[in-house]
Motif scaffolding. Structure first.
Motif, mmCIF file in Angstrom:
data_model
loop_
_atom_site.group_PDB
_atom_site.id
_atom_site.type_symbol
_atom_site.label_atom_id
_atom_site.label_comp_id
_atom_site.label_asym_id
_atom_site.label_seq_id
_atom_site.Cartn_x
_atom_site.Cartn_y
_atom_site.Cartn_z
ATOM 1 N N HIS A 284 31.628 41.644 50.292
ATOM 2 C CA HIS A 284 32.137 41.613 48.931
ATOM 3 C C HIS A 284 33.602 42.023 48.872
ATOM 4 O O HIS A 284 34.101 42.466 47.833
ATOM 5 N N CYS B 53 34.510 36.558 46.802
ATOM 6 C CA CYS B 53 34.035 37.452 47.865
ATOM 7 C C CYS B 53 33.918 36.671 49.178
ATOM 8 O O CYS B 53 33.604 35.478 49.169
ATOM 9 N N THR C 40 37.115 40.906 48.354
ATOM 10 C CA THR C 40 37.727 39.749 47.681
ATOM 11 C C THR C 40 38.851 39.218 48.562
ATOM 12 O O THR C 40 39.787 39.949 48.897
#
Lengths: 370, 370
Positions: free
Chosen positions: B203, B220, B205
């Protein structure tokens, strides 16, 4: 008991603790009460920034006796910059009226990837220095222990000894300045990576199609969100014909645009400035969320020039961090601005010598005999 | 000496070490030679994947006595999935012919954010589970110590005890499967974050304007590069009318497209498959470079289904990692594919019990008295 008495004798011998009286107990021999003495020994710290060289001498409680700030003039040769560091060190040591024998050493913090053992700057994109010896020329001038470290690590040491990192096992510092760097304290110790080169958060790729970074890569956080990236963005927008109050603030001299100028204009609602600030904060927020998702530190302390924007920065930033941090992960991570002021890096650099003093334990003789 | 003798007596008592003979020395009483006995005690491990539940019982040297693989059927209710975990545990325990009293416990690894103490799955995007109790229903069935952990952490434990992580102070595992996760061992210990929720590399980014992720965020790594993201990308391209050999491989049933299908087609030079693979690898490479820049681990071990692509994956990936890692930082970080095979997570989950055994030191009675 004999071991403790030996340590106490030694600490007394070096005037690091003193007896303050006798304690009261109901029976038996009353115990001696001891106190740490912080003002018998001194440490020197240098914060070598891209704009200023800031040098301090302080006691063991971070009370600053003397401070000098010189311009770095990073466009000059490394020799000339290093000469100014040396000049500044001589200045604070002479002007502090401290006995030379009571100075434990010098700590120097500077941006970039360092080889601490060799005392060289391997690569500092901010300074455009590569393989520059720093320890050697300074050692020639001072017969004192000298520790050289990355400036964000120095800031983390400062926070650990005297700031918000006190008593914390794990926390992270992110330095938002001309460049962007990071340092992590894990289990009470500075984390350094397999060969001492960890911490390059500024070179985390976030925008793959982003601008060219000084490191040679594209889309690094530093190229998107550092103070220098913000100034560049503002210049590009102004040259494209956009109106902004920044132009007046710098008397139409685009080279004078700093992050501070942009933040001030943004606070006034200047649309161009707001656009630049919003983009910078967006990527910083993503980087903080990314680190939170992977490392979940309990505390992230923001350092560096950009933190002078205060609540204006932190409120906007927190919103981005919240948006990009994974559910359940972020709730235990606080993001705060440093409360240590502009001397955090110099104090932190000097603190490496305090850490060294207490690590030496029973071998302090080595430290004190010069 | 008396302390060591006490420990040895205890270890002998529990049949963890045995005397193998007498050593030869020149004078004095010849020493007893001891050997670790790994096949008197057993541990159970479960790898709860999105496709299969893989359960093993092994001895203390990771020799597997019995293994069962059941379909997870993640689309069913959590209760039904948990019932299959329990069924599988009963199966390997009964079928291994091991005395129940010689089983030290059960370790369970599963994707997502777990509350280890409470034994609940707080949030597993891969399973679409939120706040599901896992420890309680399993504890009711087995009067054994049970440890529940994130599956990538289990893999890291497996590597630490029996794989490429042996003897390393610091290394990182990245799990490239249906989802993407990570785990870090620092100073020989699994790093867990301030509240145990670290490791969500999936997760991170990377592409701000990227696709929606199962976690609710955009861009993500997991939404760009996981096995499920690859299948999605392939489906989108095929639906747009692009030709590919993948269609034949799955008998025109788009739901049957797996990362494996895409990697196989890419190896044959299929342009669509190559495009999907290249994009996935690009972002995985960036994530690895990002972690190297910030943490500089000496070793990064890739785990999970995607690693079955072998050299085809690792060669392309290394090229991206090299491009995005900062100069001077990456030279000490090796990136390798796991060599532990498909049981790494189950072995790792079981290893938590081995770690627990040796941590208990002088209090093994507590562990062995059930």
């Amino acid at each position: 008991m004999p071991t403790i008495m030996k340590i106490i004798d030694e600490l007394m011998n070096y005037e690091l603790i003193k007896v303050t009286g006798k304690g009261e107990i109901n029976r038996g021999k009353p115990p001696q009460m001891l106190e740490f003495v912080s003002n018998n020994h001194f440490v020197v710290g240098v914060d070598v920034g891209t704009t200023f060289i800031s040098t301090i001498i302080m006691d063991l409680s971070a009370r600053i006796l003397c401070r000098q700030v010189l311009p770095t003039m990073v466009e000059q040769t490394p020799d000339e910059v290093i000469d100014r560091i040396i000049e500044s060190l001589h200045f604070v040591i002479s002007n502090s009226d401290v006995e030379k024998s009571r100075i434990l050493g010098i700590g120097i913090g500077m941006p970039g990837i360092l080889d601490n053992e060799a005392g060289t700057i391997l690569f500092s994109p901010d300074f455009a220095w590569e393989n520059i010896g720093l320890l050697e020329p300074i050692s020639k001038e001072f017969s004192l222990p000298i520790i050289i470290e990355n400036v964000t690590r120095a800031m983390a040491m400062g926070e650990k000894w005297f700031g918000e990192g006190r008593g914390l096992e794990t926390f992270m510092c992110i330095n938002l300045g001309f460049g962007i760097g990071s340092a992590i304290v894990i289990d009470g110790e500075l984390y350094r990576g397999v060969s001492g080169k960890s911490g390059e958060l500024g070179h985390m790729t976030i925008g793959r199609d982003g601008p060219l970074c000084k490191c040679g890569n594209y889309g690094c956080l530093e190229a998107l969100s550092s103070a220098s990236a913000m100034s560049n963005s503002a210049r590009v927008l102004i040259k494209s014909g956009r109106k902004t109050q920044i132009l007046e603030a710098v008397n139409r001299d685009l080279d004078k645009i700093e992050a501070k100028t942009i933040f001030n204009a943004a606070k006034d609602g200047d649309p161009l400035a707001l656009e630049v600030v919003t983009q910078a904060i967006e990527y910083i927020g993503i980087a903080i969320a990314n680190m939170t998702n992977v490392l979940e530190p309990g505390l992230i302390i923001l350092e560096g020039g950009m933190t002078k924007a205060g609540d204006f920065l932190s409120v906007k930033l927190q919103e981005v961090v919240d948006r990009h941090t994974m559910r359940y992960v972020g709730s235990h991570t606080r993001v705060i601005l440093t409360r240590m002021g502009e001397n955090v890096a110099a104090i932190g650099a000097a603190s490496f010598l305090i850490k060294r003093l207490f690590e030496h334990g029973g071998n302090a003789d080595e430290l004190f005999s010069r």
